[in-house]
Scaffold this active site. Sequence first.
Site, short mmCIF file in Angstrom:
data_model
loop_
_atom_site.label_atom_id
_atom_site.label_comp_id
_atom_site.label_asym_id
_atom_site.label_seq_id
_atom_site.Cartn_x
_atom_site.Cartn_y
_atom_site.Cartn_z
N LYS A 20 0.83 -1.22 0.00
CA LYS A 20 0.00 0.00 0.00
C LYS A 20 0.86 1.26 0.00
O LYS A 20 0.64 2.18 -0.78
CB LYS A 20 -0.93 0.03 1.23
CG LYS A 20 -1.89 -1.14 1.32
CD LYS A 20 -2.83 -1.02 2.51
CE LYS A 20 -2.14 -1.11 3.86
NZ LYS A 20 -1.51 -2.42 4.15
N ARG A 94 -10.48 -0.18 8.12
CA ARG A 94 -10.01 -1.53 8.45
C ARG A 94 -11.14 -2.37 9.00
O ARG A 94 -10.94 -3.56 9.27
CB ARG A 94 -8.93 -1.47 9.53
CG ARG A 94 -7.64 -0.86 9.08
CD ARG A 94 -6.87 -1.82 8.21
NE ARG A 94 -5.59 -2.20 8.75
CZ ARG A 94 -4.47 -1.52 8.57
NH1 ARG A 94 -4.46 -0.40 7.89
NH2 ARG A 94 -3.35 -1.96 9.06
N ARG A 128 11.98 -5.19 5.81
CA ARG A 128 11.52 -3.80 5.71
C ARG A 128 12.22 -2.87 6.69
O ARG A 128 12.35 -3.16 7.86
CB ARG A 128 10.02 -3.71 5.96
CG ARG A 128 9.59 -2.24 6.04
CD ARG A 128 8.16 -2.02 5.87
NE ARG A 128 7.37 -2.75 6.84
CZ ARG A 128 6.05 -2.82 6.76
NH1 ARG A 128 5.42 -2.21 5.77
NH2 ARG A 128 5.38 -3.50 7.65
N ARG A 161 10.05 -1.53 12.41
CA ARG A 161 8.87 -1.28 13.23
C ARG A 161 8.68 -2.35 14.29
O ARG A 161 8.94 -3.52 14.03
CB ARG A 161 7.62 -1.23 12.32
CG ARG A 161 7.49 0.08 11.59
CD ARG A 161 6.50 0.06 10.46
NE ARG A 161 5.26 -0.68 10.73
CZ ARG A 161 4.27 -0.77 9.85
NH1 ARG A 161 4.35 -0.17 8.67
NH2 ARG A 161 3.20 -1.46 10.15
N ARG A 172 -1.41 -9.51 12.78
CA ARG A 172 -1.89 -8.51 11.82
C ARG A 172 -2.55 -9.18 10.61
O ARG A 172 -3.57 -8.71 10.11
CB ARG A 172 -0.74 -7.61 11.35
CG ARG A 172 -0.39 -6.53 12.36
CD ARG A 172 1.00 -5.99 12.16
NE ARG A 172 1.21 -5.34 10.89
CZ ARG A 172 2.41 -5.16 10.34
NH1 ARG A 172 3.50 -5.59 10.95
NH2 ARG A 172 2.52 -4.53 9.20
#
Length: 221
Positions: A20, A94, A128, A161, A172
């Site tokens: 995204k 969401r 990431r 993160r 998640r």
Amino acid sequence: CAARAKAFRAIILGAPASGKGTISSRIVRDFKMKHLSGGDLLRSQISAKTDVGLMAKTFMDKGALVPDDVMSTLIINELALLKQHSWLLDGFPRTLKQAETLHQQEHADVVISLDVPEEEIVQRIAGRWTHISSGRVYNTEFNPPKVPGIDDVTGEKLIQRDDDKPEAVRKRLQTYEANIKPILDYYHHHGVLKLFKGRFTNEIWPKVHEFLSEKIPPKSN
Ligand code: G5P
Ligand code: MG
């Protein structure tokens, strides 16, 4: 100049690490739109140690959703500042409740839904690195920073993160799966849903670009 075209409202949805943020940054590069990411907004509240940020962090670190009322208020306040602009909303709604709350204020012109295989997602998250204040993301294989651990634009440090740890990632993904179907049904019913299926961003992106080009004029510069 000619009368301004009607502001365009787009939403981009997809599982954690479906791309995204990456696709959003390409959209705002090529189209005149403001990008608003729910996750980036929360992370900037956490960095600023606001009450909302500290509260949100307890949910985010576990990979759980921040409560609907908190999240909807946050987003709707930000969107109010962007009234005159075309915008791209990333990672909101969401839940069906959030979709309904948003719909009371703003009607989406398009909803882009990214469908990327789960094993690809798990692999990506491990690599990431994020620049917190801008929301820029890198991946050690896909788009590494010029200098490892350093943001290309500001020279500031990149971090991993807290919710990119394996436990939180599993949660998640489960949370996403548990909530997405009614949201997609809702937007399908409103006739604005467009699905993009693929494994890689570079495969999905040209299709998104083509789709949006039919709806809004690309930037002229
Ligand atoms: P976020 O911040 O919205 P997620 O989990 O939905 O978090 P995330 O992790 O930000 O989504 P993304 O934006 O979909 O992922 O993906 P990305 O960052 O662009 O890409 C992921 C990685 O893959 C990057 O390293 C990128 O470089 C790399 N990559 C991209 N394409 C490719 C490719 O083709 N190949 C490879 N190899 N790599 C690629 O939400 C975080 C938390 O905030 C709360 C929740 O707690 C949530 O868990 N929250 C909300 N809570 C309630 N309601 C809401 N509306 C909320 N929004 C956020
Ligand atoms: Mg993101």
